[in-house]
Design a protein around this motif. Sequence first.
Motif, short mmCIF file in Angstrom:
data_model
loop_
_atom_site.label_atom_id
_atom_site.label_comp_id
_atom_site.label_asym_id
_atom_site.label_seq_id
_atom_site.Cartn_x
_atom_site.Cartn_y
_atom_site.Cartn_z
N TYR A 137 0.80 -1.22 0.00
CA TYR A 137 0.00 0.00 0.00
C TYR A 137 0.84 1.28 0.00
O TYR A 137 0.47 2.27 -0.64
N LYS A 138 1.95 1.27 0.68
CA LYS A 138 2.81 2.47 0.70
C LYS A 138 3.38 2.74 -0.69
O LYS A 138 3.46 3.89 -1.12
N SER A 164 -5.87 2.77 -0.65
CA SER A 164 -4.54 2.59 -0.04
C SER A 164 -4.53 3.19 1.37
O SER A 164 -4.04 2.57 2.32
N LEU A 168 -4.07 1.33 5.10
CA LEU A 168 -2.99 1.75 6.00
C LEU A 168 -3.52 2.36 7.30
O LEU A 168 -2.76 2.80 8.15
N ARG A 170 -5.22 5.07 7.55
CA ARG A 170 -5.17 6.54 7.48
C ARG A 170 -6.54 7.03 6.97
O ARG A 170 -6.69 7.49 5.85
#
Length: 304
Positions: A137-138, A164, A168, A170
């Motif tokens: 994902y990063k 993504s 994560l 976020r």
Amino acid sequence: MKENKMNLELIIQQADQNKAIFNNDPTEENKVHLEFAIAGYSLALKNSSDDKANRYAQRGISLLRLDKFEEATIDLEESLKINPSQDFVLEEYALALYQLQRFEEATVSLTKAIELNPNVANYYLGRGITKNNLGRYKEALVDLTKAIELNPNNAVVYANRGYSFNELGRFEEAIVDYTKAIELEPNNAIPYHNRGFAFSELERFDETISDYTKAIELDPTFINSYSHRGESYRLKGEVNLAQQDYKTVLELFSKQESKYYIPTIRAERGLRTLGISQDTTIEQQALEQGKVTQEKLDKILGKF
């Protein structure tokens, strides 16, 4: 000889025209034009050694549009063997590999396309999507951010970068991206659904339910939104509304040819948690038939 060459040029021209008809109006009815195009490219490949890279490429792309992914990869590979510097063919090859869930190979192909032409937003988008599927994902964030730099008006990029961010953890940043995707494509149910998920992770259930409801308005068969909305209602203590959504999920599951087991098992478990039903038929069926694993269920749904 000159007449044969003219006939061959006419065949290729007609093949290109048939492919263009489908590209301009990609309906089920127009798929027959792709079959005509494939026949034309096949005849050209059989009777001439000229421009083989392009003819393999065009036949491969036509096969890809017909969802004949294995056959498409064969032709696109042949084209790339002859001329490996065709970035657009590398992208189409990656798309075929993606459809076959060969994500690592798709990533490699798109990397080569980017090396050849680093200014095409769709190449970064495609690689970002494949990296999301690989759980990287990063790295996906880097590619999708680059795609946005090159084309800031593509809703698909924001939606995938939102995914993504979601993966994560976020969630605030995911909400920003999904909101942008909705601004660009307000009639697409998926960004509403995914933003609803991000809101739910932040326990902002009113906004969660609002987004799932909008997704359902746009797509009344969106089984996952009913399932998630039912879960949000349950967590808010709105039992009757939760029960209604869970039962809708079971009804949709019984009618749909493509079976969506995860949201349906969520609904089945939700009804058990509410004490309304003790049925485990669908969950048992999914596990016995190998549609899902217990590990996957525990990861996605927990143990409620």
